[in-house]
Design an enzyme around this catalytic site. Structure first.
Site, PDB file in Angstrom:
ATOM      1  N   ARG A  56      -2.426  -6.861  21.318  1.00 21.19           N
ATOM      2  CA  ARG A  56      -2.325  -8.139  21.636  1.00 21.19           C
ATOM      3  C   ARG A  56      -1.139  -8.884  20.828  1.00 21.19           C
ATOM      4  NH1 ARG A  56      -5.300 -11.085  19.640  1.00 21.19           N
ATOM      5  NH2 ARG A  56      -6.392  -9.553  18.371  1.00 21.19           N
ATOM      6  N   LYS A 197      -9.081 -11.305  26.517  1.00 22.19           N
ATOM      7  CA  LYS A 197      -9.317 -12.059  25.287  1.00 22.19           C
ATOM      8  C   LYS A 197      -8.870 -13.616  25.726  1.00 22.19           C
ATOM      9  CE  LYS A 197     -10.797  -9.355  22.401  1.00 22.19           C
ATOM     10  NZ  LYS A 197     -12.406  -9.186  22.147  1.00 22.19           N
ATOM     11  N   HIS A 217     -18.273 -12.749  18.853  1.00 24.38           N
ATOM     12  CA  HIS A 217     -17.482 -11.479  19.155  1.00 24.38           C
ATOM     13  C   HIS A 217     -18.309 -10.474  18.348  1.00 24.38           C
ATOM     14  CE1 HIS A 217     -13.650  -9.057  18.272  1.00 24.38           C
ATOM     15  NE2 HIS A 217     -14.171  -8.916  19.366  1.00 24.38           N
ATOM     16  N   SER A 235     -12.569  -4.365  13.756  1.00 27.15           N
ATOM     17  CA  SER A 235     -12.045  -3.113  13.902  1.00 27.15           C
ATOM     18  C   SER A 235     -12.563  -1.998  12.957  1.00 27.15           C
ATOM     19  CB  SER A 235     -10.573  -2.650  14.389  1.00 27.15           C
ATOM     20  OG  SER A 235     -10.096  -1.720  14.824  1.00 27.15           O
ATOM     21  N   LYS A 239     -18.862  -1.113  15.043  1.00 24.98           N
ATOM     22  CA  LYS A 239     -19.607  -2.029  15.890  1.00 24.98           C
ATOM     23  C   LYS A 239     -19.978  -1.276  17.170  1.00 24.98           C
ATOM     24  CE  LYS A 239     -16.965  -5.497  17.560  1.00 24.98           C
ATOM     25  NZ  LYS A 239     -16.948  -5.347  18.902  1.00 24.98           N
ATOM     26  N   THR A 240     -18.937  -0.688  18.010  1.00 24.80           N
ATOM     27  CA  THR A 240     -19.207  -0.048  19.259  1.00 24.80           C
ATOM     28  C   THR A 240     -20.102   1.302  19.118  1.00 24.80           C
ATOM     29  OG1 THR A 240     -17.094  -1.079  20.151  1.00 24.80           O
ATOM     30  CG2 THR A 240     -18.083   1.081  21.525  1.00 24.80           C
ATOM     31  N   ASP A 254     -18.990  -6.281  23.172  1.00 23.94           N
ATOM     32  CA  ASP A 254     -17.944  -7.176  22.667  1.00 23.94           C
ATOM     33  C   ASP A 254     -18.005  -8.533  22.458  1.00 23.94           C
ATOM     34  OD1 ASP A 254     -15.507  -6.798  21.350  1.00 23.94           O
ATOM     35  OD2 ASP A 254     -14.592  -7.758  22.980  1.00 23.94           O
ATOM     36  N   ARG A 318      -7.102   3.028  24.139  1.00 22.68           N
ATOM     37  CA  ARG A 318      -8.321   2.238  24.708  1.00 22.68           C
ATOM     38  C   ARG A 318      -9.010   3.089  25.899  1.00 22.68           C
ATOM     39  NH1 ARG A 318     -10.898  -2.287  21.905  1.00 22.68           N
ATOM     40  NH2 ARG A 318      -9.140  -2.853  20.216  1.00 22.68           N
TER      41      ARG A 318
END
Length: 530
Positions: A56, A197, A217, A235, A239-240, A254, A318
């Site tokens: 982004r 986003k 988030h 990041s 988390k994932t 997410d 990704r």
């Protein structure tokens, strides 16, 4: 279906010279290959490059300032205003640009709880960008007849460049959100995450203001007992990875909302980081890389195999896939009131405990802090640990003032006093990066599992002398000596100095919010020692 005729029959003005409407994933993959815009890896996943933008561009995102937004948006470096006149110019130029091109149109929606849902029409310049929307948003019936009722419109045209002198942008690429016209314009960049986003930012505005729903988030999963857990983290904090638990159902990885009835996923898919993806550590994500998945900016060898350690194109590689590609994904993707909330931080300074319990004020303070640390090798120019703070673990996506979200969290905790909030350090212990060791993922999982199963409820807790958080002194399956990081440092006085330095960094970040913060948040700040 003959989509062009369908548009004419309904009296629609064409979005492009030829329109492909609501194609299935296999068709979009085939069209991408036919146009030379991508290749398949050895598992059958589609691999594409997003060009010069592999992430982004926050400084090139704008919000239209008008009667709807002038007094509600938290204007500043994150939310940059653009005039209605400039939006109108860009919108007209983009429609003219797309009208001469082949485009892919898709109707999707956001929010698994239909009471808060948004219907979205996306117009893309490439078939693989439309595949991304198919994978990431909640999918509508592939064969339904186009209706004029989509609430929001996204125009995404990577080949269209803005003229900063006439269009009000900083450079040729841009994302512009218009809340009054319910339109998002994305041009000059093929990075698909701008669409995802963009809608997240919309929901971060609409849900708190109109429905008193906390937009978050975070990832979310649910145990066999129906108890929901939330995982917040920037990041690199895990988390994932930590939410993709084979023993729990994945609600989403997410973006979620929290209403009076429980939590719900905003999306219908996952957009997971692929750098250093390991089938042993992250088997669920690795297994989702199959036909229909979209890999972005990865390096592939002559046999079609991806080298996930190769970051020569970008560190932000990704993979986008429907949530159903995760074997234990929950449908519908919603759950009850969360019982445990985990704030994940990768503390490269080796100060914070592997796990600690937060009271309400501390939960709000650490939510507004959104702390982690970058280490050498994660970004260009980073040679030693650097602290990073992002309010609510997603500052760049928040149209409203961050304290609005923190106060909403406080309201949720007041209404549900049984909720436990935990601060989890997935980073270093026994010393900072380069001296200490990163805590084992095995121990982190054991600590989180113990917290969710109530096995930390009756153990002894001690307060951290600087951060005041409650630190458990015992956890089954975890060596007791790692629970108190100060004890692992060879020089405990050095630990105290570094803890004081980290506390100062927290307070420096909090200084921008302190004037409007409630006393309960202020009182949760760490102790500043001489």
């Amino acid at each position: 279906m003959n989509t062009a005729e369908t548009f004419h029959e309904l009296g629609f003005r064409l979005y492009g010279k030829y329109v492909h409407y609501q194609l299935e994933a296999a068709q979009l993959v085939r069209q991408t290959l036919e146009r030379g815009q991508g290749i398949l890896n050895h598992t059958g996943a589609l691999c594409v490059d997003t060009g010069s933008f592999t992430g982004r561009s926050p400084k090139d995102k704008f919000t239209v300032i008008d009667e709807t937004t002038s007094d509600t948006i938290d204007w500043g470096e994150v939310n940059r205003p653009i005039s209605k006149a400039h939006f109108d110019i860009l919108y007209k130029k983009m429609r003219s640009y797309l009208a001469e091109r082949e485009v892919w149109v898709r109707d999707v929606h956001a929010c698994a709880d239909a009471r808060f849902g948004l219907t979205i029409r996306v117009v893309n310049e490439t078939p693989w960008a439309n595949l991304f929307c198919h994978n990431l948003f909640l999918r509508s019936d592939a064969h339904h007849v186009l209706s004029p009722d989509a609430e929001w419109l996204i125009l995404q045209a990577p080949g269209f460049s803005a003229d900063p002198q006439t269009d009000g942008t900083l450079q040729k690429n841009f994302t512009v959100v218009n809340f009054s016209r319910k339109t998002i314009l994305i041009g000059g960049t093929a990075y698909t995450g701008e669409m995802k986003k963009g809608i997240f930012s919309v929901l971060n505005y609409v849900l708190p203001l109109q429905h008193n729903v906390l937009s978050m988030h975070c990832s979310a999963n649910e145990g066999k007992d129906g108890k929901v857990a939330l995982f917040f983290g920037l990041s690199g904090t895990g988390k994932t990875t930590l939410s993709a638990d084979p023993n729990r159902s994945l609600i989403g990885d997410d973006e979620h909302g929290w209403s009076d009835d429980g939590v719900f996923n905003f999306e219908g898919g996952c957009y997971a980081k692929a750098v250093n993806l390991d089938p042993q550590k992250e088997p669920e994500i690795f297994g989702a890389i199959k036909p229909g998945a979209l890999l972005e900016n990865v390096v592939i060898d002559g046999n079609g195999r991806v080298d996930f350690s190769d970051i020569s194109k970008t560190e932000n590689t990704r993979v986008a896939y429907p949530i159903q590609f995760i074997k234990n994904a929950k449908e519908p993707s919603s759950g009850g009131i969360p019982k445990n909330i985990f704030f994940l931080t990768c503390d490269a300074f080796g100060i914070l405990p592997p796990i600690s319990k937060l009271d309400k004020g501390q939960a709000m303070y650490h939510f507004i802090s959104g702390y982690t640390a970058k280490v050498a090798g994660t970004e260009m120019g980073v040679s030693e640990p650097q602290s990073t703070f992002s309010a609510c673990f997603g500052r760049v996506f928040l149209p409203l003032h961050p304290l609005k979200y923190a106060e909403l969290l406080g309201e949720k905790l007041d209404a549900n006093p049984e909720i436990k909030v935990w601060l989890v350090n997935t980073g270093w212990i026994g010393g900072p990066y380069g001296i200490g060791n990163r805590i084992s993922l095995k121990y982190t999982r054991a600590l989180i599992t113990a917290a969710m199963n109530g096995k930390l409820d009756d153990v002894t807790f001690l307060n951290h002398p600087v951060f005041k958080v409650s630190v458990p002194q015992h956890c089954e399956g975890v060596p007791a000596e790692i629970l108190n990081p100060r004890d692992l440092w060879e020089d405990v006085q050095q630990y105290d100095r570094k803890a004081a330095e980290l506390a100062v960094l927290f307070e420096q970040h909090f200084s921008k919010y302190i004037a409007h913060a409630s006393e309960i948040i202020k009182n949760a700040a760490p102790v500043l020692l001489d």
